[in-house]
Design a protein around this motif. Structure first.
Motif, PDB file in Angstrom:
ATOM      1  N   MET A   1      -3.609   9.709 -11.705  1.00  0.00           N
ATOM      2  CA  MET A   1      -4.222   8.644 -10.890  1.00  0.00           C
ATOM      3  C   MET A   1      -3.542   8.624  -9.525  1.00  0.00           C
ATOM      4  SD  MET A   1      -6.595   6.491 -10.884  1.00  0.00           S
ATOM      5  CE  MET A   1      -7.096   5.320  -9.663  1.00  0.00           C
ATOM      6  N   HIS A   2      -4.331   8.535  -8.493  1.00  0.00           N
ATOM      7  CA  HIS A   2      -3.746   8.493  -7.157  1.00  0.00           C
ATOM      8  C   HIS A   2      -3.928   7.109  -6.560  1.00  0.00           C
ATOM      9  CE1 HIS A   2      -7.665   8.525  -5.150  1.00  0.00           C
ATOM     10  NE2 HIS A   2      -8.035   9.246  -6.175  1.00  0.00           N
ATOM     11  N   SER A   3      -3.000   6.733  -5.696  1.00  0.00           N
ATOM     12  CA  SER A   3      -3.196   5.485  -4.969  1.00  0.00           C
ATOM     13  C   SER A   3      -2.612   5.679  -3.584  1.00  0.00           C
ATOM     14  CB  SER A   3      -2.525   4.323  -5.697  1.00  0.00           C
ATOM     15  OG  SER A   3      -1.160   4.292  -5.415  1.00  0.00           O
ATOM     16  N   MET A   4      -3.393   5.271  -2.594  1.00  0.00           N
ATOM     17  CA  MET A   4      -2.980   5.487  -1.216  1.00  0.00           C
ATOM     18  C   MET A   4      -2.192   4.281  -0.732  1.00  0.00           C
ATOM     19  SD  MET A   4      -5.441   6.637   1.932  1.00  0.00           S
ATOM     20  CE  MET A   4      -6.126   8.130   1.259  1.00  0.00           C
ATOM     21  N   ARG A   5      -1.103   4.553   0.011  1.00  0.00           N
ATOM     22  CA  ARG A   5      -0.346   3.447   0.601  1.00  0.00           C
ATOM     23  C   ARG A   5      -0.341   3.623   2.107  1.00  0.00           C
ATOM     24  NH1 ARG A   5       3.244   7.313  -1.031  1.00  0.00           N
ATOM     25  NH2 ARG A   5       5.101   7.608   0.256  1.00  0.00           N
ATOM     26  N   MET A   6      -0.172   2.518   2.813  1.00  0.00           N
ATOM     27  CA  MET A   6      -0.168   2.595   4.279  1.00  0.00           C
ATOM     28  C   MET A   6       1.266   2.579   4.783  1.00  0.00           C
ATOM     29  SD  MET A   6      -1.973   0.125   7.109  1.00  0.00           S
ATOM     30  CE  MET A   6      -3.654   0.683   6.998  1.00  0.00           C
ATOM     31  N   LEU A   7       1.542   3.446   5.765  1.00  0.00           N
ATOM     32  CA  LEU A   7       2.862   3.478   6.405  1.00  0.00           C
ATOM     33  C   LEU A   7       2.816   2.830   7.780  1.00  0.00           C
ATOM     34  CD1 LEU A   7       3.756   7.201   5.577  1.00  0.00           C
ATOM     35  CD2 LEU A   7       4.184   5.175   4.197  1.00  0.00           C
ATOM     36  N   PHE A   8       1.661   2.896   8.441  1.00  0.00           N
ATOM     37  CA  PHE A   8       1.494   2.375   9.794  1.00  0.00           C
ATOM     38  C   PHE A   8       0.026   2.022   9.992  1.00  0.00           C
ATOM     39  CE2 PHE A   8       0.264   3.004  14.200  1.00  0.00           C
ATOM     40  CZ  PHE A   8       1.228   2.306  14.894  1.00  0.00           C
ATOM     41  N   PRO A   9      -0.325   0.925  10.644  1.00  0.00           N
ATOM     42  CA  PRO A   9       0.537  -0.017  11.350  1.00  0.00           C
ATOM     43  C   PRO A   9       1.251  -1.012  10.440  1.00  0.00           C
ATOM     44  CG  PRO A   9      -1.748  -0.641  11.662  1.00  0.00           C
ATOM     45  CD  PRO A   9      -1.755   0.632  10.888  1.00  0.00           C
ATOM     46  N   ASP A  10       0.742  -1.261   9.247  1.00  0.00           N
ATOM     47  CA  ASP A  10       1.413  -2.224   8.370  1.00  0.00           C
ATOM     48  C   ASP A  10       1.846  -1.502   7.110  1.00  0.00           C
ATOM     49  OD1 ASP A  10       0.620  -4.449  10.045  1.00  0.00           O
ATOM     50  OD2 ASP A  10      -1.400  -4.136   9.235  1.00  0.00           O
ATOM     51  N   ALA A  11       3.133  -1.513   6.805  1.00  0.00           N
ATOM     52  CA  ALA A  11       3.585  -0.889   5.565  1.00  0.00           C
ATOM     53  C   ALA A  11       3.043  -1.702   4.394  1.00  0.00           C
ATOM     54  CB  ALA A  11       5.106  -0.839   5.526  1.00  0.00           C
ATOM     55  N   GLN A  12       2.251  -1.049   3.567  1.00  0.00           N
ATOM     56  CA  GLN A  12       1.647  -1.730   2.419  1.00  0.00           C
ATOM     57  C   GLN A  12       1.718  -0.811   1.224  1.00  0.00           C
ATOM     58  OE1 GLN A  12      -2.374  -3.290   3.082  1.00  0.00           O
ATOM     59  NE2 GLN A  12      -1.884  -3.523   5.236  1.00  0.00           N
ATOM     60  N   ALA A  13       2.099  -1.384   0.089  1.00  0.00           N
ATOM     61  CA  ALA A  13       2.298  -0.559  -1.106  1.00  0.00           C
ATOM     62  C   ALA A  13       1.014   0.147  -1.515  1.00  0.00           C
ATOM     63  CB  ALA A  13       2.815  -1.418  -2.243  1.00  0.00           C
ATOM     64  N   GLU A  14      -0.103  -0.552  -1.428  1.00  0.00           N
ATOM     65  CA  GLU A  14      -1.361   0.057  -1.853  1.00  0.00           C
ATOM     66  C   GLU A  14      -2.496  -0.436  -0.958  1.00  0.00           C
ATOM     67  OE1 GLU A  14      -3.828   0.633  -5.994  1.00  0.00           O
ATOM     68  OE2 GLU A  14      -1.728   0.086  -6.072  1.00  0.00           O
ATOM     69  N   ILE A  15      -3.352   0.470  -0.557  1.00  0.00           N
ATOM     70  CA  ILE A  15      -4.496   0.061   0.273  1.00  0.00           C
ATOM     71  C   ILE A  15      -5.758   0.675  -0.313  1.00  0.00           C
ATOM     72  CG2 ILE A  15      -3.258  -0.317   2.437  1.00  0.00           C
ATOM     73  CD1 ILE A  15      -5.229   2.832   2.156  1.00  0.00           C
ATOM     74  N   ASP A  16      -6.878   0.068   0.094  1.00  0.00           N
ATOM     75  CA  ASP A  16      -8.182   0.628  -0.262  1.00  0.00           C
ATOM     76  C   ASP A  16      -8.676   1.390   0.971  1.00  0.00           C
ATOM     77  OD1 ASP A  16     -10.760   1.211  -0.858  1.00  0.00           O
ATOM     78  OD2 ASP A  16     -11.369  -0.848  -1.310  1.00  0.00           O
ATOM     79  N   PRO A  17      -8.784   2.717   0.876  1.00  0.00           N
ATOM     80  CA  PRO A  17      -9.219   3.477   2.050  1.00  0.00           C
ATOM     81  C   PRO A  17     -10.580   3.012   2.580  1.00  0.00           C
ATOM     82  CG  PRO A  17      -8.630   4.952   0.225  1.00  0.00           C
ATOM     83  CD  PRO A  17      -8.506   3.553  -0.286  1.00  0.00           C
ATOM     84  N   ALA A  18     -11.428   2.495   1.693  1.00  0.00           N
ATOM     85  CA  ALA A  18     -12.749   2.042   2.147  1.00  0.00           C
ATOM     86  C   ALA A  18     -12.615   0.867   3.112  1.00  0.00           C
ATOM     87  CB  ALA A  18     -13.614   1.647   0.957  1.00  0.00           C
ATOM     88  N   VAL A  19     -11.517   0.093   2.967  1.00  0.00           N
ATOM     89  CA  VAL A  19     -11.286  -1.032   3.882  1.00  0.00           C
ATOM     90  C   VAL A  19     -10.635  -0.527   5.172  1.00  0.00           C
ATOM     91  CG1 VAL A  19     -10.022  -3.199   4.182  1.00  0.00           C
ATOM     92  CG2 VAL A  19     -11.127  -2.687   1.979  1.00  0.00           C
ATOM     93  N   VAL A  20      -9.597   0.287   5.031  1.00  0.00           N
ATOM     94  CA  VAL A  20      -8.885   0.788   6.226  1.00  0.00           C
ATOM     95  C   VAL A  20      -9.827   1.591   7.125  1.00  0.00           C
ATOM     96  CG1 VAL A  20      -7.040   2.326   7.026  1.00  0.00           C
ATOM     97  CG2 VAL A  20      -6.649   0.808   5.063  1.00  0.00           C
TER      98      VAL A  20
END
Ligand SMILES: NC(=O)c1ccc[n+]([C@@H]2O[C@H](COP(=O)([O-])OP(=O)(O)OC[C@H]3O[C@@H](n4cnc5c(N)ncnc54)[C@H](OP(=O)(O)O)[C@@H]3O)[C@@H](O)[C@H]2O)c1
Length: 248
Positions: A1-20
Motif C-alpha cells: 500500500m502506498h501513501s503520499m506525504r507532502m514535504l512542501f509547502p506544508d509538511a503533512q504526514a499523508e495527503i490526497d493527491p487528488a486534492v493537492v
C-alpha cells in the motif's frame, strides 16, 4: 500500500493527491497546459524505449489522478505508439465526479502527428467512449486524414508542423479549459518553445538508467534559461513528486 506525504509547502504526514493536484494552472486566452513526466535520477525518460519501468504504484496512481482532473489529454504520436495508448479509463465514481463538475466522464485524448500514420483499427480509436482527436497538418497524407476523420475529430493546426499554440487554442474552442500533456520529449520541446508549459509535474524515480533516453524536454532550444518556481513537493517511499510553474 502506498501513501503520499507532502514535504512542501506544508509538511503533512499523508495527503490526497487528488486534492493537492486539483490546484490546476491557468493561462490567459487559452487552456492551461500541465505536463506530467517521470524521470530517473540521472535524467532518463525511458528504459528499453518505454517509461513504464521507471514508475511505481504511487506514480501510476498520480498519472490516473491527473487524468481524472484534466479536460483533455495531449500526447505525441511517438509516445502514443511506443506506450500502446488506449483510451483513458477511469473508475465509475471518478466519472460521476467529473460529470458533476461539468466535465466529460473521461478525458478524450488528442494525438499530435505530422504524418497522420496510425493503425485506425487499434483500441485507441475503436474502444474510445470519448471520440479521440488527431491534431495534424495540411501536409499530412490526405487518405490518412480521411481515414482518421471516420474514427476521430481531425484538427488541422499548421502546414508542415503542428503549431502547438494554434492546437491548444483549438482545444479551447471545443470547450476544454485545461490540458494534460503526457509527452513525449519532442512534443514537450515544441510546447516549451511556444511558452505553453504552465505547469511541469516531474516524478523523480529512485533509479539510475544511463543510456541515451531523451530528457524531459528535447529538441528545441530556448533563447534563455526559463526560471520556474516550485509549487509542491510530495513523496512516497523514495519517489519524489515535484511540481513547477513559470515564474512570470
Ligand atoms: N518518462 C515519461 O514520463 C515519458 C512520457 C512520454 C513519453 N516517454 C518516452 O518518450 C519516448 C517518445 O518520445 P519522443 O520524443 O521520441 O517522441 P514523441 O514526442 O512522443 O513523438 C514525436 C512525434 O510526435 C509528432 N510530433 C511531435 N511534435 C510535433 C509537431 N510540433 N508537429 C507535428 N507532429 C509532431 C510527430 O509524429 P509523426 O511521426 O506521427 O508525424 C513526431 O514524430 C518514448 O520512449 C516514450 O516511452 C516518456
Amino acid at each position: 500500500m502506498h501513501s503520499m506525504r507532502m514535504l512542501f509547502p506544508d509538511a503533512q504526514a499523508e495527503i490526497d493527491p487528488a486534492v493537492v493536484y486539483a490546484d490546476l494552472p491557468t493561462a490567459a486566452g487559452r487552456p492551461a497546459v500541465r505536463l506530467n513526466m517521470i524521470v530517473s535520477v540521472d535524467g532518463g525518460t525511458a528504459w528499453n524505449g518505454v517509461s513504464g519501468a521507471l514508475g511505481g504504484p504511487a506514480d501510476k496512481a498520480l498519472f490516473a489522478t491527473l487524468r481524472s482532473l484534466a479536460d483533455v489529454v495531449l500526447v505525441a504520436s511517438g509516445t502514443m505508439k511506443a506506450e500502446h495508448y488506449g483510451p483513458a479509463l477511469l473508475p465509475a465514481a471518478v466519472q460521476d465526479a467529473r460529470r458533476a463538475r461539468g466535465q466529460r466522464p473521461v478525458p478524450p485524448i488528442a494525438v499530435v502527428s505530422r504524418r497522420c500514420d496510425f493503425d485506425f483499427d487499434s483500441p485507441f480509436f475503436t474502444a474510445a467512449t470519448e471520440r479521440p482527436m488527431v491534431v495534424t497538418v495540411e501536409a499530412a497524407d490526405a487518405d490518412a486524414c480521411t481515414r482518421a476523420a471516420k474514427v476521430a475529430d481531425v484538427v488541422m493546426a499548421g502546414e508542415r508542423d503542428v503549431d502547438l499554440t494554434r492546437a491548444v487554442v483549438e482545444l479551447g474552442a471545443r470547450g476544454f479549459t485545461n490540458v494534460l500533456a503526457e509527452g513525449g520529449p519532442t512534443l514537450n520541446g515544441d510546447l516549451a518553445e511556444h511558452g505553453l508549459l504552465d505547469e511541469v509535474c516531474v516524478t523523480l524515480a529512485p533509479l539510475l538508467a544511463s543510456g541515451d533516453a531523451k530528457r524531459i524536454i528535447a529538441g528545441s532550444s530556448l533563447d534563455a534559461l526559463e526560471p520556474v518556481h516550485i509549487r509542491s513537493i510530495c513523496a512516497d517511499g523514495d519517489y519524489l513528486f515535484l511540481r513547477y510553474r513559470p515564474v512570470s
